[in-house]
Design an enzyme around this catalytic site. Structure first.
Site, PDB file in Angstrom:
ATOM      1  N   ASP A 130       3.679   7.176  -1.911  1.00  0.00           N
ATOM      2  CA  ASP A 130       3.035   8.443  -2.294  1.00  0.00           C
ATOM      3  C   ASP A 130       1.515   8.343  -2.257  1.00  0.00           C
ATOM      4  O   ASP A 130       0.827   9.227  -1.738  1.00  0.00           O
ATOM      5  CB  ASP A 130       3.477   8.852  -3.713  1.00  0.00           C
ATOM      6  CG  ASP A 130       4.983   8.869  -3.853  1.00  0.00           C
ATOM      7  OD1 ASP A 130       5.675   8.908  -2.816  1.00  0.00           O
ATOM      8  OD2 ASP A 130       5.468   8.827  -5.000  1.00  0.00           O
ATOM      9  N   GLU A 184      13.849   7.279   2.115  1.00  0.00           N
ATOM     10  CA  GLU A 184      13.822   7.468   0.660  1.00  0.00           C
ATOM     11  C   GLU A 184      14.275   6.208  -0.069  1.00  0.00           C
ATOM     12  O   GLU A 184      15.306   5.614   0.274  1.00  0.00           O
ATOM     13  CB  GLU A 184      14.751   8.649   0.300  1.00  0.00           C
ATOM     14  CG  GLU A 184      14.226   9.513  -0.785  1.00  0.00           C
ATOM     15  CD  GLU A 184      12.905  10.201  -0.407  1.00  0.00           C
ATOM     16  OE1 GLU A 184      11.832   9.657  -0.762  1.00  0.00           O
ATOM     17  OE2 GLU A 184      12.960  11.259   0.225  1.00  0.00           O
TER      18      GLU A 184
HETATM   19  C1  GLA Z   1       8.956   8.167  -5.856  1.00  0.00           C
HETATM   20  C2  GLA Z   1       8.137   6.886  -5.803  1.00  0.00           C
HETATM   21  C3  GLA Z   1       7.986   6.374  -4.377  1.00  0.00           C
HETATM   22  C4  GLA Z   1       9.333   6.284  -3.674  1.00  0.00           C
HETATM   23  C5  GLA Z   1      10.126   7.572  -3.863  1.00  0.00           C
HETATM   24  C6  GLA Z   1      11.523   7.465  -3.322  1.00  0.00           C
HETATM   25  O1  GLA Z   1       8.276   9.189  -5.212  1.00  0.00           O
HETATM   26  O2  GLA Z   1       6.863   7.109  -6.348  1.00  0.00           O
HETATM   27  O3  GLA Z   1       7.326   5.143  -4.385  1.00  0.00           O
HETATM   28  O4  GLA Z   1      10.049   5.166  -4.102  1.00  0.00           O
HETATM   29  O5  GLA Z   1      10.206   7.949  -5.217  1.00  0.00           O
HETATM   30  O6  GLA Z   1      11.521   7.321  -1.940  1.00  0.00           O
END
Ligand code: GLA
Length: 381
Positions: A169, A32
């Site tokens: 994501d 994360e």
């Molecule tokens: C969001 C962002 C990702 C990542 C997460 C944390 O989902 O879009 O790119 O940084 O937070 O892990």
């Protein structure tokens, strides 16, 4: 969902759609806030997605009706301008970034719907971006390149919406494989599909809390990490190992305590991802669960992106005998947590955690088990 999309398209456009495309949301298993530190992530696609039924248009217009919001968007590909209606901005942003990357786009008209909870840390936005890109790819006839598309989606966030997110994501939504987690090196962008252990289920636990100002808190974390990387004289925190970090702990003048804690999360989290991949490969679900728990503690204490609701639901999960490990997932500050649960007790787990969370918070959680889904796909009709 397929039938719902077909019926809706037919009733609005008076003929069947040419394509139906879908792109899934995701749950991050571990890793994360590591993506924008050029580190490692291990998400999986969930079995919920954003769907678009569409057909090409002869002019360069895009017309989309959102079934969930009962709102319509209508814009020309040659005159894209930012607006206020956030859901439309994802669609326009994708068109804009695809064109900047020299894709030749055809206009289309379609209906849009989805079952990824919005704003809950399951990447409903990335799913919308990737589904939109899949829609353009279908009508415009360009090849689906997972990493190029993921970059386009990330640029929509960074440039069109001004949120400095990483690439996780969009990459998993574009490139996941059913039954597998998606192990991504966010520097080289190499990825591997890692089979999920058979006897465990992944439970997604939505606290039903959402926090405003997430974007600015997120951007602030990113700046703190960059400050720490400069202090270590590296390109990104990815370049600092746990051993080196512990070594420097004795002489850390010049770096504020806050940035130090943020760095500790990122550096230890990167190592946890690598250990989690090993644990999956050797079917060591106990170790995998332990890493989930450690990740949560680090996000709570060092990265400080949990809220009470996330801590409570994670504690309720961790207290259950059938739970191997649990942690918050996604950007944090509210939204969802994820638990690794013995498959045959997943129902009992959901019941018990829901009841405990409700007693403690007064809120109702939505808890569901998700299989690891397939990345974006197109159903040619
Ligand atoms: C969001 C962002 C990702 C990542 C997460 C944390 O989902 O879009 O790119 O940084 O937070 O892990």
């Amino acid at each position: 969902m397929l039938t719902r999309m077909q019926i809706a398209f037919q009733s609005i456009f008076r003929s069947p759609p040419d394509f139906i495309v879908r792109a899934p949301g995701r749950v991050n298993l571990i890793g994360e806030h590591t993506d924008y530190n050029e580190g490692f992530v291990l998400p999986m696609a969930i079995d919920r997605a954003v769907w678009i039924a569409l057909r090409p248009r002869a002019d360069r217009r895009v017309l989309v009706h959102s079934l969930d919001l009962n709102l319509s968007a209508d814009f020309g590909l040659d005159s894209l301008a930012r607006g206020e209606d956030r859901w439309q901005e994802y669609i326009k942003g994708v068109a804009h970034e695809l064109q900047l990357a020299h894709y030749h786009l055809t206009g289309w008209e379609g209906v849009l719907a989805g079952d990824v909870p919005r704003g809950g840390g399951l990447s409903s936005s990335a799913a919308l971006e990737v589904a939109t890109a899949r829609a353009f790819a279908s009508v415009s006839g360009f090849e689906w390149d997972v990493l190029r598309i993921a970059r386009i989606g990330q640029r929509v966030e960074n440039n069109w919406l001004e949120v400095q997110t990483g690439i996780m994501d969009q990459a998993v939504s574009a490139g996941a494989k059913a039954g597998h987690a998606f192990f991504l090196d966010c520097r080289s962008l190499e990825y591997q599909h890692i089979p999920l252990p058979k006897d465990v289920a992944v439970a997604v636990m939505d606290t039903s809390t959402r926090r405003g100002l997430v974007d600015s808190a997120y951007n602030a974390r990113r700046e703190q990490c960059e400050r720490a990387a400069r202090w270590f004289r590296v390109k990104a925190l990815r370049d600092v190992g746990v051993g080196e970090f512990e070594e420097r702990e004795k002489k850390k003048e010049g770096l504020d305590e806050l940035a130090w804690k943020r760095a500790r999360h990122i550096i230890t989290e990167n190592e946890r991802v690598l250990r989690a991949v090993d644990a999956m490969r050797t079917d060591d679900v106990v170790m995998l669960g332990k890493l989930f728990n450690e990740s949560h503690a680090s996000l709570r204490d060092d990265f400080e992106v949990t809220n009470d609701a996330l801590n409570w639901i994670v504690e309720a999960a961790q207290a259950r005998p059938e739970c191997l490990g649990a942690r918050m997932t996604g950007a944090g500050f509210g939204g969802c947590a994820v638990a690794l649960v013995r498959r045959d007790s997943a129902e009992a787990f959901a019941q018990a955690v829901g009841a405990e969370y409700r007693a403690r918070s007064g809120k109702v959680a939505a808890i569901f088990v998700s299989e690891a889904g397939e990345g974006a796909s197109v159903i040619k009709l």
